[in-house]
Every structure is written in structure tokens, then in C-alpha cells.
Design an enzyme around this catalytic site. Structure first.
Site, short mmCIF file in Angstrom:
data_model
loop_
_atom_site.label_atom_id
_atom_site.label_comp_id
_atom_site.label_asym_id
_atom_site.label_seq_id
_atom_site.Cartn_x
_atom_site.Cartn_y
_atom_site.Cartn_z
N SER A 33 42.22 4.47 50.21
CA SER A 33 42.95 3.59 48.76
C SER A 33 41.99 3.12 47.84
CB SER A 33 44.33 2.28 49.38
OG SER A 33 42.31 1.58 50.38
N SER B 182 39.45 4.10 53.24
CA SER B 182 39.47 3.50 52.40
C SER B 182 38.49 3.69 51.55
CB SER B 182 40.63 2.84 51.69
OG SER B 182 41.88 2.60 52.22
N LYS C 129 37.54 -3.48 43.61
CA LYS C 129 38.85 -2.37 43.71
C LYS C 129 40.11 -4.55 43.50
CE LYS C 129 40.97 -0.85 47.88
NZ LYS C 129 40.85 -0.23 49.62
#
Ligand code: GLN
Length: 484
Positions: free
Chosen positions: A152, A176, A77
Site C-alpha cells: 500500500s 506494504s 505516507k
């Protein structure tokens, strides 16, 4: 050869047997990523040359085989710092930021011979649940390109679900990792707070943030956790306690396991199709010999209100460092120093990040601190106590990961509060610091549904053991390409 459906375990065996080289696997993976990205948009940066070079190095040293992650492509990420590779947090303010060092995740995985193929999309600074708050682009759900992958860590979940890469790391502050995993039909594990080092994770809310794996199988989640968990002197909150071999817990035997079903996780907000799948999975647990009983986590309903004070409060402080001077983008026009800060922050931050900074600053300001921040901290203690009470009598708590399946892209509610409310089942684990996993168990109206399993602090073993038993019963195929 198509490598898009294999797990880490399967690919690692092929590498060991020399049926495949890391270079071949990486080249094929990169080709596949480029092809799939036309639809998915999970990557913000693809590190083609670096990945091929790394794979070559791995092949040359393959005799010194150690980790099952060796030679396996993966991606991070884009809020995890990577040396010489752009790390943007999907924010305009960091659009040109090239870190001079590797965070602990990048460093550890490199040490194990993992091959970094790129950096994955997210909501700006990990604030959001749809990956639409990315300042770069929205990511699509591989099961239905008109839908959000969640967020997210939407880029991480979509990249794994689409078959682009076998695993990715995400971060989870209020859900997330688990929520996008649930929306995309893959496995997402949020370990216990401080189980995995946060050094080099760009901070959102430091008392809640935790890194974890998104994978195609529960066994892979255990394999990755084996490698990333453990003490790190670079993270002052890191604890020096031993890391078990998590794969040993995956026996399939859950006879006598005490399972709690919190009634607050089955309220009006739960979509009937999701509820049906969850209850089916609970039935599998019972069939396998677990004892399931209803319990109460009475403060669940205050979780969202307290989280959306605490997380923005910490964010407002953490994001103070982006001033246009030390990092990232600087406004072109400004009159003086204060104006430089203001202009850089106004131009650099997106709408949701600004909303959080304002909320947090307000909640921490004198006169409001006691009424909001302090009160929220007290609620946090009550939520922790709810979990402690249930865990005195039960081994795991299970329920849905999210009240509904993935929504349509660009159809977020006008009122952000409505979106915040969808975090109702994930936020409590961050508030309490306990581990939680989302494991895919079925579909509702053709979109994947995830079962969430919580465990005691540092008891990822029981969480993984339970998830593995469910996975074996359900036989969910976690690759979009091979959906049953
Ligand atoms: N959706 C939650 C939020 O917007 C959780 C985000 C996260 O876990 N990073 O804050």
C-alpha cells in the site's frame, strides 16, 4: 543542478560544504515534484509553503549541524499524522481531517531538520497492494506508467523511484513497504515490530503495523533508521533498548555469513524471470563468501490464510472509531444516531475497507472466534517458531520479495483472494515480527525485481549488511531517470 539522482548522503555532504542551501534544494525539489506529478500521482498533499519555511529555518541554524537528514526534503505516507496538515489515509471518511498534533515520525524528523514536502498516496487505510484502492487516485509506476507501483505504500515508493524525493516513510502490515519498493526498484526496510514508534500512525492491524524507510540506497535506509528507531514513551509497545549506528554494519564483508534459502519461497507461484534474478543475487552472496543452504519454513503456506483473518480482525476494531461523529466526514442525511453511524460509514469507506471490516467482524463474532481467529493465532505461533528454528543456525533468510513484478493498472483479479495470494512472501515477517528488507537486484521483462532479506528480531544490522553487500555487487541504479 539536478538533485533527482542523489542519495541522502550525497545531498547532506553538499549542504555541509555549503555548495547548496536547504532552501535551494527544497525549491528545486518542489519544482521537480510538480513536474513529475503530472505522470506519477504519488502525492495527495504538497506542502509548498511549509516546506520552504522549514528549509529557511534550517539554513539559519545550519551551524548547529547534527543529523544527516537536516535540510533534506522528504515525504510521509498519508497514514502518518501531521499537525495542521491534512491526513487522509486516502479515504473519503478522513478527506477533511486536519490533525491537531504531530505523530512521532513527523515530530522526530522535524526535530532533525528534515523538510516535509508532502503526504503520499496509499491504498485506503493501507489495505491493498496496488494503490488502486486509494479513494483519491491511483499512483503510477515510474518504470512504466501503465503499471501499478505496488502498495500500500505505492505513493512512497513511486515518489522515491521517480526522483521526486530522496526518501519517504512507509508502513508495512503485510508487505506494504517491501513490495512497492520491489516493484519500483528502490530499497524498502520493514524494521523489527516495535523498533520504530507507531504513535501517530493511523492503526490498521496494531500487532503487525510497522513504519520504515523507502530510499535510493541501503546506506540511506541505515541513515534514516538511525534517526527514527528507538524508544518512545507515547507508544506503549515501544521497547527501551539501544539503537546502534546502523551505518557501521555496512562493511561489504559478509565472509562466513550463514544464509538460509527457504524452499517454500521458490514454489510454482514464482515467476521464472524473477526466480532467475533471485538466484543470480544468491550467487553474488556465495561469491562474497557467504554460506548458502536450503532450509524449510514449513508453515509459509498458511501465512496468507492466517494473516487475512488477523489483520481484518484488528482492522474491524481499529476502524470502529470512524463513526461520523469524532472524525472526518459525516453523512448529510440521517434519521437517528445509529443511522448517522451507518450512513457515514457506508459513504465514507471504500469497497476493500468494507470487505476487511466484514471479514474481521465475522472472524471475531461468537461461534466463529475459535474456528477462525483463535486458529489463525495458533498458526501465527507456528510461523514464529519456523523463523526461530532457522535463525538458531543462520544469520539471514533470503528469497524473492514478491512472486512477480508490477502488474498492469486496473487489471486486478476479479477475486480479491488472487491479489491476497501475492503477499505470500512478505506476510510471514509481520506475523513473526522480524525485520525484512527489499533491495533491487535486476529486471524481469523490463520491470524491477527485489531481493528480500530477513533477520533476527532487532538485528537490522545484519539485514542491512547483507543488503549492502548485494547492492555493491549488483550496481542497480535506483533512479528511473538514470536507469542502466
Ligand atoms: N497487501 C497487504 C494487505 O492488503 C499488506 C498491506 C500492508 O502491509 N499495509 O493487507
Amino acid at each position: 543542478m539536478e538533485f533527482q539522482k542523489q542519495t541522502i548522503r550525497q545531498l547532506s555532504e553538499m549542504l555541509q560544504k555549503k555548495e547548496l542551501t536547504a532552501k535551494e534544494l527544497t525549491a528545486e525539489t518542489l519544482k521537480n515534484i510538480k513536474e513529475k506529478e503530472k505522470d506519477i500521482d504519488a502525492f495527495l498533499t504538497i506542502c509548498e509553503e511549509e516546506a520552504l519555511q522549514e528549509a529557511k529555518k534550517v539554513d539559519q541554524a545550519f551551524d548547529t549541524y547534527a543529523s544527516p537528514l537536516k535540510g533534506i526534503p522528504m515525504a510521509l505516507k498519508d497514514n502518518m499524522v501531521t499537525k495542521d496538515i491534512r491526513t487522509t489515509c486516502a479515504s473519503k471518511i478522513l478527506e477533511n481531517f486536519i490533525p491537531p498534533y504531530d505523530g512521532t515520525m513527523a515530530a522526530r524528523l522535524k526535530e532533525r531538520g528534515a523538510v516535509l514536502t508532502g503526504k503520499l498516496n496509499l491504498d485506503e487505510f493501507a489495505m491493498g497492494s496496488r494503490t488502486e484502492y486509494s479513494a483519491m487516485k491511483p499512483t503510477k509506476n515510474p518504470y512504466d506508467l501503465t503499471r501499478t507501483p505496488g502498495g500500500s505504500s505505492g505513493g512512497s515508493a513511486a515518489a522515491v523511484a521517480s526522483g521526486e524525493i530522496p526518501y519517504a516513510l512507509g508502513s508495512d502490515t503485510g508487505g506494504s513497504i517491501r513490495q512497492p519498493a520491489s516493484y519500483c526498484g528502490v530499497v524498502g526496510l520493514k524494521p523489527t515490530y516495535v523498533r520504530v514508534s507507531r504513535y501517530g500512525l493511523v492503526a490498521f492491524a496494531s500487532s503487525l503495523d510497522q513504519i520504515g524507510p523507502i530510499t535510493r540506497s541501503v546506506e540511506d535506509a541505515a541513515l534514516v533508521l538511525n534517526e527514527i528507531a528507538g524508544y518512545d514513551p507515547m507508544d506503549s509497545t515501544s521497547v527501551n533498548c539501544s539503537v546502534p549506528d546502523y551505518t557501521k554494519a555496512l562493511t561489504g564483508d559478509i565472509k562466513g555469513l550463514k544464509v538460509a534459502l527457504p524452499k517454500e519461497y521458490f514454489g510454482e507461484e514464482l515467476h521464472p524471470g524473477v526466480k532467475e534474478e533471485i538466484l543470480k543475487a544468491v550467487g553474488y552472496l556465495e561469491k562474497l563468501g557467504a554460506k548458502v543452504e536450503e532450509v524449510s519454513l514449513p508453515h509459509t503456506k498458511y501465512g496468507i490464510a492466517a494473516y487475512y483473518i488477523i489483520a481484518p480482525a484488528e482492522a474491524s476494531s481499529n476502524l470502529a472509531r470512524y463513526d461520523g461523529v469524532r472524525y472526518g466526514v459525516r453523512a448529510k442525511e440521517y434519521k437517528d444516531l445509529i443511522d448517522l453511524y451507518e450512513a457515514s460509514r457506508s459513504e465514507g469507506f471504500g469497497e476493500e475497507v468494507k470487505r476487511r471490516i466484514m471479514l474481521g467482524t465475522f472472524a471475531l463474532s461468537s461461534g466463529y472466534y475459535d474456528a477462525y481467529y483463535l486458529k489463525a493465532q495458533k498458526v501465527r505461533t507456528l510461523i514464529k517458531e519456523d523463523f526461530a528454528k532457522v535463525f538458531a543456525d543462520y544469520d539471514v533468510i533470503v528469497g524473492p520479495t514478491a512472486p512477480a513484478t508490477a502488474g498492469k493498472l486496473f487489471q486486478a483479479a476479479k477475486d480479491p483472494m488472487e491479489d491476497y495470494l501475492l503477499d505470500v512472501y512478505t506476510v510471514p515477517a509481520n506475523m513473526a515480527g522480524v525485520p525484512g528488507i527489499s533491495v533491487p537486484i535486476g529486471f524481469s521483462e523490463n520491470m524491477p525485481v527485489g531481493l528480500q532479506i530477513f533477520g533476527r528480531h532487532f538485528d537490522e544490522e545484519t539485514v542491512l549488511k547483507t543488503a549492502f553487500a548485494v547492492e555493491q555487487e549488483v550496481c542497480f541504479d535506483t533512479t528511473k531517470g538514470a536507469r542502466r
